[in-house]
Design a protein around this motif. Sequence first.
Motif, PDB file in Angstrom:
ATOM      1  N   LEU A 125     -19.402  21.608 -15.729  1.00  0.00           N
ATOM      2  CA  LEU A 125     -19.392  20.280 -16.329  1.00  0.00           C
ATOM      3  C   LEU A 125     -19.380  20.433 -17.843  1.00  0.00           C
ATOM      4  O   LEU A 125     -19.914  21.400 -18.394  1.00  0.00           O
ATOM      5  CB  LEU A 125     -20.624  19.470 -15.904  1.00  0.00           C
ATOM      6  CG  LEU A 125     -20.718  19.120 -14.416  1.00  0.00           C
ATOM      7  CD1 LEU A 125     -22.078  18.516 -14.097  1.00  0.00           C
ATOM      8  CD2 LEU A 125     -19.604  18.170 -14.004  1.00  0.00           C
ATOM      9  N   VAL A 126     -18.770  19.474 -18.521  1.00  0.00           N
ATOM     10  CA  VAL A 126     -18.618  19.506 -19.976  1.00  0.00           C
ATOM     11  C   VAL A 126     -19.277  18.261 -20.549  1.00  0.00           C
ATOM     12  O   VAL A 126     -19.016  17.141 -20.090  1.00  0.00           O
ATOM     13  CB  VAL A 126     -17.129  19.581 -20.376  1.00  0.00           C
ATOM     14  CG1 VAL A 126     -16.985  19.597 -21.899  1.00  0.00           C
ATOM     15  CG2 VAL A 126     -16.467  20.806 -19.756  1.00  0.00           C
ATOM     16  N   LEU A 127     -20.123  18.453 -21.554  1.00  0.00           N
ATOM     17  CA  LEU A 127     -20.769  17.308 -22.199  1.00  0.00           C
ATOM     18  C   LEU A 127     -19.732  16.399 -22.843  1.00  0.00           C
ATOM     19  O   LEU A 127     -19.768  15.189 -22.695  1.00  0.00           O
ATOM     20  CB  LEU A 127     -21.782  17.787 -23.238  1.00  0.00           C
ATOM     21  CG  LEU A 127     -22.888  18.718 -22.726  1.00  0.00           C
ATOM     22  CD1 LEU A 127     -23.819  19.083 -23.869  1.00  0.00           C
ATOM     23  CD2 LEU A 127     -23.650  18.073 -21.595  1.00  0.00           C
ATOM     24  N   GLY A 195     -13.337  20.967 -23.347  1.00  0.00           N
ATOM     25  CA  GLY A 195     -13.784  22.040 -22.475  1.00  0.00           C
ATOM     26  C   GLY A 195     -15.098  22.607 -22.978  1.00  0.00           C
ATOM     27  O   GLY A 195     -15.689  22.114 -23.943  1.00  0.00           O
ATOM     28  N   PRO A 196     -15.609  23.656 -22.352  1.00  0.00           N
ATOM     29  CA  PRO A 196     -16.876  24.243 -22.797  1.00  0.00           C
ATOM     30  C   PRO A 196     -16.849  24.688 -24.254  1.00  0.00           C
ATOM     31  O   PRO A 196     -17.858  24.561 -24.958  1.00  0.00           O
ATOM     32  CB  PRO A 196     -17.055  25.434 -21.848  1.00  0.00           C
ATOM     33  CG  PRO A 196     -16.286  25.051 -20.617  1.00  0.00           C
ATOM     34  CD  PRO A 196     -15.118  24.275 -21.111  1.00  0.00           C
ATOM     35  N   ALA A 197     -15.721  25.188 -24.729  1.00  0.00           N
ATOM     36  CA  ALA A 197     -15.638  25.622 -26.122  1.00  0.00           C
ATOM     37  C   ALA A 197     -15.813  24.449 -27.091  1.00  0.00           C
ATOM     38  O   ALA A 197     -16.337  24.629 -28.195  1.00  0.00           O
ATOM     39  CB  ALA A 197     -14.302  26.320 -26.370  1.00  0.00           C
ATOM     40  N   ALA A 198     -15.378  23.259 -26.698  1.00  0.00           N
ATOM     41  CA  ALA A 198     -15.560  22.088 -27.553  1.00  0.00           C
ATOM     42  C   ALA A 198     -17.035  21.731 -27.679  1.00  0.00           C
ATOM     43  O   ALA A 198     -17.500  21.314 -28.752  1.00  0.00           O
ATOM     44  CB  ALA A 198     -14.771  20.905 -26.994  1.00  0.00           C
ATOM     45  N   ASP A 199     -17.814  21.889 -26.602  1.00  0.00           N
ATOM     46  CA  ASP A 199     -19.259  21.654 -26.682  1.00  0.00           C
ATOM     47  C   ASP A 199     -19.922  22.653 -27.629  1.00  0.00           C
ATOM     48  O   ASP A 199     -20.835  22.288 -28.392  1.00  0.00           O
ATOM     49  CB  ASP A 199     -19.889  21.768 -25.293  1.00  0.00           C
ATOM     50  CG  ASP A 199     -19.547  20.591 -24.396  1.00  0.00           C
ATOM     51  OD1 ASP A 199     -19.081  19.556 -24.918  1.00  0.00           O
ATOM     52  OD2 ASP A 199     -19.731  20.704 -23.172  1.00  0.00           O
TER      53      ASP A 199
END
Length: 457
Positions: A125-127, A195-199
Amino acid sequence: MRQSPPASDFLVRVTPWGRQSVSEGQGPRGSEDVHELDSPAGRDGAEAVLAMASRWQRARHPSLIPLVHASAASDGRSVRLCWQAPDGSQLDEVAARHGAMPEVMVAALLHDLAAALVLAHGRELVLGCLSTRRLFLAPPGSDGVAALRLLGAGLPNLIDAGGFEIGGAEGQSHALLYDEPGVVASEVAAGRTPGPAADIFALGAIGVSLLIGRPAFPESTAELQRFAMEEGPPADVVAEVRACAPLLAPSLLAALSPHPLGRAGAVSALREAIAARLGDDGVARVSIVRGGGPWEMGSPIIPLAAWAGTGAFVARFRKQRQSRSSAANMASFATAAELEGAPGRERSDPSSPQSPTRPQLGDSLAEAKLRAALQELDRQRAQALRAPAGRRNRAVDLIVIGITAGVAAALVWMALRRGSVEAGPGPSPAKLQQYRQPPPPLPKRTSLPSTPGRRER
């Protein structure tokens, strides 16, 4: 067609993908932040949103405000998502009042939040919407609440699952969803789904902004800001972060890498740096997961209590509605008073004797000229009085005399004109000329009239 929210609901905004409102609930769920998402993909899109919402409901963490309700319309065209409404102040409000924060305070704020990010990524899951405007600081004195809590976790991906495309930073939808551009990764600004990198990028940008007291990319325009984010953090920001936070700086700066691959491992390194900065006793004191709390005795966050609020989330919208209602009432009252007291306003019955006549253009023009003449007369008089008695200019005296004569003529003219108007309808111009003609002269007599008993000579 959507129905208007009830009186207990406060409409926050209407967006291209749906509508956001705040519900002032009275039941066990309490107040809620409600998002009604349109589903361009129809029933399939609604089912995809509900499936992702169910995963978010199972991913519970103290730093994530829970998603308490999710339902779809019978036709599958919309989905209703309800998050619990938080208490306290937004992080950007507190940070603006406090200014730059010390390293130990930032470490205490980010400890549980970084753990929540790891939990979400572990569940795929992505915030998605991590920002200082969506992070709420726990109300001072509260127990069992994490220092920072995120409202609306996963909202961008839920919108995407319903079939609505947000687009890039140049579009309106992107600006409405990502209301803090300085923490949005460059790939998301280009139009990709977070995506996770954006979080990781958002977490690093938030940590840097708290340390230096200003955004990590403080460019004036959105275009310059995106260009700077693609180049990496500026040299002065890097130097300042390393000077004020030697333990947290390497991981936070790595999280701000322009390329997503450059951010790999930044969260793990950040959590290790936070643990090293706080120590085992400090972690146990500030972390909800470890049984502590942000307002425990000796917590580095305690100085923020002077700038943190305790009000409910719905209270700010209630005040806004009351302010708008009061302003509307005052405006309507002032308008009614102006209409009732305005000179020349016609009443509903024009034949009524109390009904004033409409002012004519000639009268208004004459009054304006009269006021200008009076003002000029006052100015000339004041100028003449200020001058010494022996040095007064004769031209000034002549001007004053001329203006006085003009004022007197205007007053006489207006008095005559108003007298003729108030007298009511008069005779026709032709008859008026007859009335103004002098009476005919008497015939001349050559002799005195005869009187009885007078003897002629």
